[in-house]
Design an enzyme around this catalytic site. Structure first.
Site, PDB file in Angstrom:
ATOM      1  CG  ASP A   1     -55.304 -21.918   9.828  1.00  0.00           C
ATOM      2  OD1 ASP A   1     -54.016 -21.983   9.373  1.00  0.00           O
ATOM      3  OD2 ASP A   1     -55.955 -20.754  10.072  1.00  0.00           O
TER       4      ASP A   1
ATOM      5  CE  LYS B   1     -58.944 -19.592   2.143  1.00  0.00           C
ATOM      6  NZ  LYS B   1     -59.008 -18.182   2.407  1.00  0.00           N
ATOM      7  CB  THR B   2     -58.797 -22.635   5.960  1.00  0.00           C
ATOM      8  OG1 THR B   2     -57.624 -22.554   6.733  1.00  0.00           O
ATOM      9  CG2 THR B   2     -59.412 -23.809   6.276  1.00  0.00           C
TER      10      THR B   2
ATOM     11  CG  ASP C   1     -65.323 -15.550   9.569  1.00  0.00           C
ATOM     12  OD1 ASP C   1     -66.069 -16.162  10.219  1.00  0.00           O
ATOM     13  OD2 ASP C   1     -64.606 -14.718  10.008  1.00  0.00           O
TER      14      ASP C   1
ATOM     15  NE  ARG D   1     -56.191 -11.646   5.686  1.00  0.00           N
ATOM     16  CZ  ARG D   1     -56.535 -12.696   6.040  1.00  0.00           C
ATOM     17  NH1 ARG D   1     -57.513 -13.437   6.185  1.00  0.00           N
ATOM     18  NH2 ARG D   1     -55.306 -13.535   5.606  1.00  0.00           N
TER      19      ARG D   1
ATOM     20  N   GLY E   1     -57.050 -15.607   3.247  1.00  0.00           N
ATOM     21  CA  GLY E   1     -55.759 -15.841   3.213  1.00  0.00           C
ATOM     22  C   GLY E   1     -55.351 -16.697   1.878  1.00  0.00           C
TER      23      GLY E   1
END
Lengths: 541, 541
Positions: free
Chosen positions: B207, B204-205, B178, B147, B83
């Site tokens: 979240d 990277k995220t 992941d 993905r 994402g």
């Protein structure tokens, strides 16, 4: 005021709004000049009857000169009416500053909780410290707002009693079309009853539908559409990066689609539906569904199984068959039919439309009621409805092989209380100053006008327009009433024509523009940019 | 690149990210220093078996000095995985700049559409002009993302074939937990098979759940939470102005509630639910409903029939009875039971939970499937569920007389592709530079580390951490796999404790803070402010 404030809010408290050069020398150095008498209208006779002392008054323009009024202390009240719009606090601050400049002993009273505060004489004197703590902030929380109208004879009399008791020289009503209609009625009522309080209005609404007749824009539209455009741009960039979703984005604007049109001009989405066009063309839900499904098919075939579609909140009422269904339901509700019985009492045509709607939409039609007991149109998830009808259409279509994945969004509350952009901060502070001048010069029944808005703030003009010059008559609750008609998107106006010229290309290509968040500091081309709507309309003048 | 760009995007193209002083003198003036060997873990034996050449490697720190490697041209590939997060383009730009600085003939290849681009050798050489057109922009649209995982032997072999064919000296995988796990596996695979390509990862995220073990933050978290906090602040101001609605706002973050916690610290809403706490305490839907209904009652009694409640996306899975229901449904789906039959096959307990849910949520449980065929948790409208359960609870309650009016929002896609804040622009450009240095110095199997992030950028440190040092083992699809475990909100950590200390006051008072939109220009206290999470965690170190 021991609230913790953010670093940005703190930095913005020190912002000094730019404004018309003509107002810069202070309230003593400005004089009003009369323009032409208000243009006559179809309804002139009837309006003259409703507003015997106001109708036909000339527009006023403030020019450099020497004020010919005694500079005595003024006592002025201010009230916020209706939904929030960025810049409301700055109108109050501008009014405060100009009143203090007019005479150091002037007083500003804030009526609390909207028009009800006037009826009930619920108010607070606004101190310089309180004003300073709210400069350039969003929200209406300084004195609150409310949705009461000033309409009935009792309400008018109560406003008169309050004004008389407090010795108000003036009352500023900050509101949209209905609130400014109320201001005109109140102004006439005061004249008729010998109450010397001057009543003036300021044009507020993020919907952008209070304009025309010399009024170039309502405040809040600039900021709110910039917040929505920031988000739409981010979603467009996400769509183009993920290459997976169609995003259906509903935007505020029930009667008029100015917000959707402005956001479309700012961000160039693949599709933007304009309520006024849908109504004029008589497009049905079926027709719109086919149009969107066509775009989905075409883009998928070109390797773009994603897109962005803007939907104005009021769209659903403009679809002839759905509008008829809503009207029928409202009629049944007014007749006391409710609940499950409703759907059985529909005409066969509306029953067919009803049956074809997704469950969620049927539920919203039957259950959500506004304060008048009508179907609550603003809560119908039109964006979800379109996703569902498009999904069904594509499923019926043997040709379409890709998976139709959609996300829906509704941007409304996110923008109404944003801190005003530099444009809105400047515009609203100027409106507040103009209100003080209109009151000081005894100009009752006017709406504050700051003009030439597409130019730098120093070149703006200042004045007032008689509220009656915006008026027409509408039948409301069975009675003919003078009202300010909402300004709808003109399908022959420059903003719509600009959109119409490019929309086919925007549909198939990725012409997305990413405006980013409102910037308060930095290069002028970023911070001082007004709306495309205002710029294009200025080109027409 | 004849796309029309907004004035802000144009202005940002010229922004020169700040960065660690140690990197300022250029790639030739930096040398790596080994730190301690990776700390051993519970799973050390098993991990050593999976990563015989990588496990136990020392952390690396770049310090001023002279690079002891021959400065030959490097050919490096870069891939975006998963994402979107703000700053991805700047990692690539930083990598590009440092490679060019290392040797003018270095080449940077962008793999298109995510990991599949590596398997299929689908790539494009990134030119200086293309890099310049994407500096400081949001989105992953420069080369796209995907993905796909790099997991199977075929995929590993395909990556090796591509790397060999292109003569890659290095490959940078920009991704989350992941993707970085995949990077570690690929690094070991390359060593095992004599493929000399160095594999490194960048964290990277949005979240924020890839951190710890020396890694202070993942990029994108700063920008995304600032966008959400802007919107939450605006909604809070609207709630306080209108005094009418409770706003329930769902935020992205399925496993971890860092986003919700950070936004709560930035905006001080009345309620913020933290998934990790709900799970630890075993709170049921019933319990949460009572807690929120209690706050609604208490605030209404104090004259505040409005509020704001933040809800993390993943909450629903943490509610024991709903989590059990979802697990049962997933089990039935895996066994081929689907559709209407599903609800009949539930255990009596889950059937009871299911029956009590609102229609809309039941429908989402039964119909929405993710790509693995499981219940699509992210599409369950948890915010709507809570509104409905609270509404029912209040209706049962004879005491509560006010009308409970609620609005719901979901902020996620609005923030993933925002243009990076100054912090994220600086951080990502530095990560890209560090990636080039790790590759130039042959450090395979590392994740780029830029540290001391709560200090000004000049004081940041630069280095790498062995990917294996983050790893543990998890059972996935029945097999034990080495994985990077997501970092959850620590209930004994400074950010949560700060929230817990104040939340009762924030619930009853209006302690709202309105952060406003991200500012790229202006006073440093506005433009250079990092997250509360990062600042509070820095205080713990």
């Amino acid at each position: 005021m021991d609230r913790t404030i953010s670093p940005l809010e703190k930095a913005r408290l020190g912002y000094r709004p730019a404004g018309p050069a003509v107002l810069a020398a202070g309230t003593a150095r400005v004089k009003p000049t009369d323009g032409e008498a208000s243009a006559s209208r179809d309804q002139a006779d009837s309006l003259r009857e409703s507003f015997p002392d106001l109708f036909g008054a000339p527009a006023v323009r403030f020019e450099s000169g020497t004020a010919d009024r005694a500079r005595r202390p003024l006592t002025v009240g201010v009230v916020l009416s209706g939904g929030q719009a960025p810049g409301g606090h700055n109108v109050i601050a501008g009014l405060h500053d100009a009143l203090a400049d007019w005479h150091a002993d002037s007083r500003l009273l804030g009526f609390l909780g909207g028009p009800r505060g006037v009826f009930e004489s619920n108010h607070r004197e606004l101190t310089p410290a309180e004003i300073d703590a709210h400069r350039n902030t969003g929200g209406f929380d300084m004195i609150g707002s409310g949705r009461d109208k000033i309409e009935s004879t009792d309400q008018l009399a109560a406003c008169r009693a309050t004004s008389s008791k407090l010795g108000l020289d003036g009352l500023l009503v900050i509101g949209g079309d209905d609130s400014n209609t109320n201001a005109a009625v109140l102004a006439q009522y005061f004249v008729t009853h010998g109450q010397p309080t001057v009543v003036v209005g300021a044009p507020k609404t993020i919907d952008g539908d209070l304009k025309g007749g010399g009024l170039e824009a309502s405040f809040g539209f600039d900021t709110a559409t910039k917040v929505y455009s920031e988000l739409i741009g981010n979603v467009e960039r996400d769509a183009r990066s993920a290459k997976k979703y169609w995003h259906f984005i509903k935007l505020m604007g029930r009667s008029a689609s100015h917000v959707t049109l402005e956001c479309a001009l700012a961000t160039r989405p693949n599709i933007a539906l304009i309520g006024e066009e849908v109504r004029k063309e008589g497009w049905t839900l079926n027709r719109l569904t086919e149009r969107i499904a066509g775009a989905v098919r075409e883009r998928a075939a070109a390797g773009r199984p994603y897109g962005v579609c803007l939907v104005p909140e009021g769209l659903i009422e403009f679809l002839p068959e759905v509008g008829a269904l809503i009207e029928e339901i409202n009629g049944l509700l007014a007749g006391g039919v409710d609940g499950a019985a409703l759907s059985q009492r529909l005409t066969p045509q509306s029953a067919g439309v009803y049956e074809a709607l997704p469950d969620r939409i049927r539920e919203q039609l039957l259950l959500d009621r506004d304060s008048h007991g009508n179907v609550q149109v603003s809560r119908i998830d039109t964006e979800v409805l379109l996703i569902e009808t498009v999904r069904r259409r594509l499923a019926e279509d043997g040709e379409y092989k890709a998976r139709f994945q959609a996300q829906h969004h509704f941007f409304g509350y996110e923008g109404r209380c944003a801190a005003p952009s530099n444009f809105d901060a400047d515009y609203t502070a100027a409106l507040g100053r103009v209100a003080a001048l209109l009151i000081a010069h005894g100009k009752t029944g006017y709406i504050c006008r700051v003009g030439n808005l597409a130019a730098p703030a120093a070149e703006w003009t200042a004045g007032g327009i008689p509220l009656t010059s915006f008026m027409t008559r509408e039948k409301r609750k069975g009675e003919w009433m003078p009202v300010i008609a909402k300004a709808l998107v003109a399908l022959d106006g420059a903003p719509f024509l600009e959109f119409a010229k490019h929309r086919d290309a925007w549909q198939s290509d990725d012409a997305y523009v990413y405006p980013g968040p409102i910037q308060y500091f930095g290069p002028a081309e970023v911070t001082e940019r007004t709306t495309a709507t205002l710029q294009l309309e200025a080109g027409e003048r």
